[in-house]
Design a protein around this motif. Structure first.
Motif, mmCIF file in Angstrom:
data_model
loop_
_atom_site.group_PDB
_atom_site.id
_atom_site.type_symbol
_atom_site.label_atom_id
_atom_site.label_comp_id
_atom_site.label_asym_id
_atom_site.label_seq_id
_atom_site.Cartn_x
_atom_site.Cartn_y
_atom_site.Cartn_z
ATOM 1 N N GLU A 335 0.947 -1.303 -0.043
ATOM 2 C CA GLU A 335 -0.099 0.096 -0.005
ATOM 3 C C GLU A 335 0.958 1.322 -0.096
ATOM 4 O O GLU A 335 0.541 2.362 -0.479
ATOM 5 C CB GLU A 335 -0.759 -0.204 1.366
ATOM 6 N N VAL A 336 2.037 1.178 0.782
ATOM 7 C CA VAL A 336 2.978 2.360 0.893
ATOM 8 C C VAL A 336 3.631 2.765 -0.708
ATOM 9 O O VAL A 336 3.665 3.784 -1.106
ATOM 10 C CB VAL A 336 4.087 2.203 2.017
ATOM 11 N N ALA A 337 4.076 1.368 -1.150
ATOM 12 C CA ALA A 337 4.511 1.568 -2.660
ATOM 13 C C ALA A 337 3.611 2.168 -3.552
ATOM 14 O O ALA A 337 3.912 2.815 -4.443
ATOM 15 C CB ALA A 337 4.959 0.435 -3.035
ATOM 16 N N ALA A 338 2.071 1.771 -3.562
ATOM 17 C CA ALA A 338 1.439 2.080 -4.264
ATOM 18 C C ALA A 338 0.980 3.465 -4.314
ATOM 19 O O ALA A 338 0.775 4.228 -5.224
ATOM 20 C CB ALA A 338 0.059 1.212 -4.199
ATOM 21 N N ARG A 339 0.864 4.084 -2.907
ATOM 22 C CA ARG A 339 0.622 5.417 -2.803
ATOM 23 C C ARG A 339 1.845 6.278 -3.150
ATOM 24 O O ARG A 339 1.593 7.488 -3.773
ATOM 25 C CB ARG A 339 0.450 5.806 -1.151
ATOM 26 N N THR A 340 3.034 5.943 -3.155
ATOM 27 C CA THR A 340 4.041 6.669 -3.709
ATOM 28 C C THR A 340 4.107 6.900 -5.138
ATOM 29 O O THR A 340 4.466 7.798 -5.493
ATOM 30 C CB THR A 340 5.364 5.878 -3.008
ATOM 31 N N LEU A 343 1.166 9.077 -6.488
ATOM 32 C CA LEU A 343 0.716 10.567 -5.591
ATOM 33 C C LEU A 343 -0.360 11.340 -6.184
ATOM 34 O O LEU A 343 -1.170 11.889 -5.569
ATOM 35 C CB LEU A 343 1.872 11.292 -5.516
ATOM 36 N N GLU A 344 -0.418 11.398 -7.489
ATOM 37 C CA GLU A 344 -1.356 12.341 -8.136
ATOM 38 C C GLU A 344 -2.409 11.566 -8.663
ATOM 39 O O GLU A 344 -3.017 12.085 -9.801
ATOM 40 C CB GLU A 344 -0.528 12.898 -9.439
ATOM 41 N N ALA A 345 -2.736 10.294 -8.268
ATOM 42 C CA ALA A 345 -3.739 9.751 -8.779
ATOM 43 C C ALA A 345 -5.070 10.173 -8.147
ATOM 44 O O ALA A 345 -5.113 11.294 -7.454
ATOM 45 C CB ALA A 345 -3.712 8.153 -8.192
ATOM 46 N N ALA A 346 -6.199 9.986 -8.736
ATOM 47 C CA ALA A 346 -7.463 10.362 -8.688
ATOM 48 C C ALA A 346 -8.225 10.068 -7.170
ATOM 49 O O ALA A 346 -7.312 9.048 -6.287
ATOM 50 C CB ALA A 346 -8.451 10.015 -9.790
ATOM 51 N N GLN A 347 -9.226 10.260 -6.749
ATOM 52 C CA GLN A 347 -9.581 10.242 -5.499
ATOM 53 C C GLN A 347 -9.990 8.730 -5.361
ATOM 54 O O GLN A 347 -9.936 8.086 -4.264
ATOM 55 C CB GLN A 347 -11.091 11.190 -5.171
ATOM 56 N N THR A 348 -10.230 8.071 -6.313
ATOM 57 C CA THR A 348 -10.517 6.722 -6.298
ATOM 58 C C THR A 348 -9.619 5.840 -5.742
ATOM 59 O O THR A 348 -9.801 4.937 -4.904
ATOM 60 C CB THR A 348 -11.091 6.361 -7.650
#
Length: 582
Positions: A335-340, A343-348
């Motif tokens: 989850e941390v890797a996905a968030r990094t 970062l600029e992904a949509a609200q979804t």
């Protein structure tokens, strides 16, 4: 298990195969323990049933032998009575007197019948001469007990009465050099009633395999095997068993000293009876004993199941916590890797990441809850373990409150019974008639093992002078019979006496040993001393008057003597037994 993933949703996938293997091993262990418990219970039940059958056979045989011994001497004594010999002379008055004599004797014996046959086999005097079923005038020349007694001097024959239709043992003896035969019929009703309340089945079979006595009425005159037609025809001719079908009983061997009685399996033990060809057999049912041992084995299995769960539960707990922690770490890292990366992904994507973290948090909570639950059940599991271990002992008699307290007492009583049985078996055996050195102290100890409880329960003080290390020439079984008889007489004389005492005094001389049995009873009247050892002479209301005569005859067979002795100071009555020193 892939068709229902939710069932193991809280367990990591790599842990599931190990859980399945552990469960299989656990169940296999329980199945193996259950099988071993069944084998153990069955073997213990067989051993216990065999021991019970052997003890019961010895006990039942001793009861039968004791009754037989009372009657066997009666024809010998009656054959010498003047009234009996006179009745064979043909005088009607003498026959009436003989009938009255036999009537008195039969009354003392109970339900037995005594009668006199002439040389042709016709009854000329009988104890039942007043009854409608009187034997007087009946022809018994065809009966084996008549023909064998006339030929050999005496006979014993078991059969059904031709008039009474009641089975019994006919004891016969030739009288007056062949002028007639005296017959005593011994019926076994009291013996069979004594067997009745006991568990299991008791039978006495003759040499031909026919059941003569039993506590199971439907088995009387059944057979242990099929009889030849010619043998059955001979039994019909002599009317030995009347019209009994003489059919084989539903008894079949099952191996390992077991028999099948119909659908019931039983342990069998037999012992000879001192009648030629007779054997006494006891069948102890196996089912009740096996059920008790199976219950014990089942409780042991429950305890083992609980004990096996403890290490299995600990292993599952440790493995689950480690696997869940590793899984949580991987989820968090992903989850941390996905968030990094996004970062600029949509609200979804943000909502997805937040939901993943919430899911990981739930997994962590479930791990803590599992550990807490495991901790909470430790105390009940420990209590169950303790109860199971105690229950294993308590369930032996099905009484959880007292069974454990009773086990040690049962072990001690078993040892004591073993010792008394051994002595009773020895005492019940027929004497060999061979004289050999018998230590005095050994004979007295064996006698006191048989009657000691009677002395103690009557509150009688036994004063036994230290017995020298000396032996006498005797048959040990019949030697003890003399001592038992004298001690019984002393106990009866002490009834109702204040401070009752019995003394056993031994005096050793160069060639003889003198044993004095004294008591503080009411004494013997001077008028009764002359006939004290005569047959049927007795001072007791219910006595038969044969005991002292038999004891004196045995002492004389040993080359010794039994007589009334001079009572030492402080004693009222004494009997002196003199035997040859070995």
């Amino acid at each position: 298990m892939n068709d229902n993933p939710a069932r193991f949703a809280f367990v990591p996938a790599d842990l599931r195969p190990r859980i399945v293997i552990a469960a299989i091993l656990y169940l296999a262990s329980l199945i193996l323990l259950a099988w071993a418990g069944d084998v153990w219970a069955d073997q213990q039940a067989r051993n216990e049933a065999r021991r019970a059958a052997q003890i019961a056979a010895a006990s039942r045989a001793s009861l039968l032998v004791s009754e037989l011994q009372k009657y066997r001497l009666l024809p010998v004594v009656l054959a010498e009575q003047p009234e009996i010999v006179a009745a064979l002379g043909g005088d009607a008055g003498a026959r009436d007197r003989a009938s009255r004599k036999l009537e008195d004797i039969a009354g003392e014996l109970g339900s037995s019948v005594v009668y006199l046959l002439d040389a042709r086999g016709r009854t000329i005097a009988a104890s039942n001469w007043r009854l409608p079923s009187s034997f007087v005038g009946q022809d018994y020349s065809f009966r084996p007990y008549f023909t064998r007694a006339m030929r050999a001097g005496s006979a014993e024959f078991f059969g059904l009465g031709t008039v009474s239709r009641e089975p019994g043992l006919f004891l016969s003896r030739r009288v007056a050099g062949g002028q007639g035969v005296i017959v005593v019929k011994f019926v076994f009703g009291a013996v069979e009633r004594g067997w009745g309340p006991a568990p299991g089945t008791v039978i006495v079979t003759g040499a031909d395999g026919v059941v003569l006595l039993t506590n199971r009425p439907g088995w009387r005159f059944g057979t242990t095997h099929a009889l030849p037609t010619a043998q059955i025809a001979e039994m019909r001719r002599t009317r030995q068993y009347g019209g009994a079908p003489l059919a084989p009983l539903p008894i079949s061997a099952a191996g390992d000293a077991l028999v099948d009685i119909g659908a019931q399996q039983s342990a069998a033990a037999d012992t000879p009876v001192p009648v030629p060809g007779w054997r006494l057999t006891v069948f102890e049912p196996l089912a009740p004993v096996r059920a008790a041992y199976l219950a014990t084995a089942r409780l042991i299995l429950i305890g083992a199941a609980v004990l096996l769960l403890l290490p299995l539960g600990w292993w599952l707990r440790a493995s689950s916590r480690a696997a869940l922690a590793a899984s949580l770490r991987r989820v968090l890292e992903d989850e941390v890797a996905a968030r990094t990366a996004e970062l600029e992904a949509a609200q979804t994507r943000f909502r997805d990441a937040r939901e993943a973290l919430a899911h990981a948090n739930r997994l962590g909570s479930i791990g803590q809850i599992t550990a807490a639950v495991a901790h909470e059940i430790n105390q009940p599991v420990a209590t169950i373990r303790t109860l199971a271990e105690n229950g294993t002992a308590f369930l032996a008699r099905g009484d959880a409150a007292t069974a454990g307290q009773n086990l040690e007492a049962i072990a001690g009583l078993t040892q004591r019974i073993g010792t008394i049985t051994a002595e009773l078996r020895s005492y019940a055996r027929r004497g060999t008639g061979t004289l050999r050195p018998v230590p005095i102290d050994q004979a007295i100890d064996g006698t006191l093992l048989l009657v000691g409880h009677l002395i103690r329960s009557a509150g009688v003080m036994l004063e036994r002078v230290s017995v020298p290390a000396v032996a006498v020439l005797a048959d040990p079984i019949r030697f003890e019979q003399i001592l038992v008889n004298l001690l019984h007489n002393a106990l009866e004389a002490l009834a109702g006496q204040p401070r009752p005492r019995i003394g056993l005094l031994v005096d050793v001389e160069a060639d003889t040993v003198r044993i004095l049995i004294a008591d503080t009873g009411s004494g013997i009247a001077e008028a009764a001393r002359g006939d004290l050892f005569a047959p049927f002479a007795t001072t007791k209301e219910a006595g038969l008057g044969l005991g002292l005569g038999i004891a004196r005859d045995i002492a004389r067979e040993f080359g010794g003597e039994l007589d009334v002795g001079d009572a030492p100071p402080g004693w009222t009555t004494a009997f002196l037994l003199t035997l040859r020193r070995a």
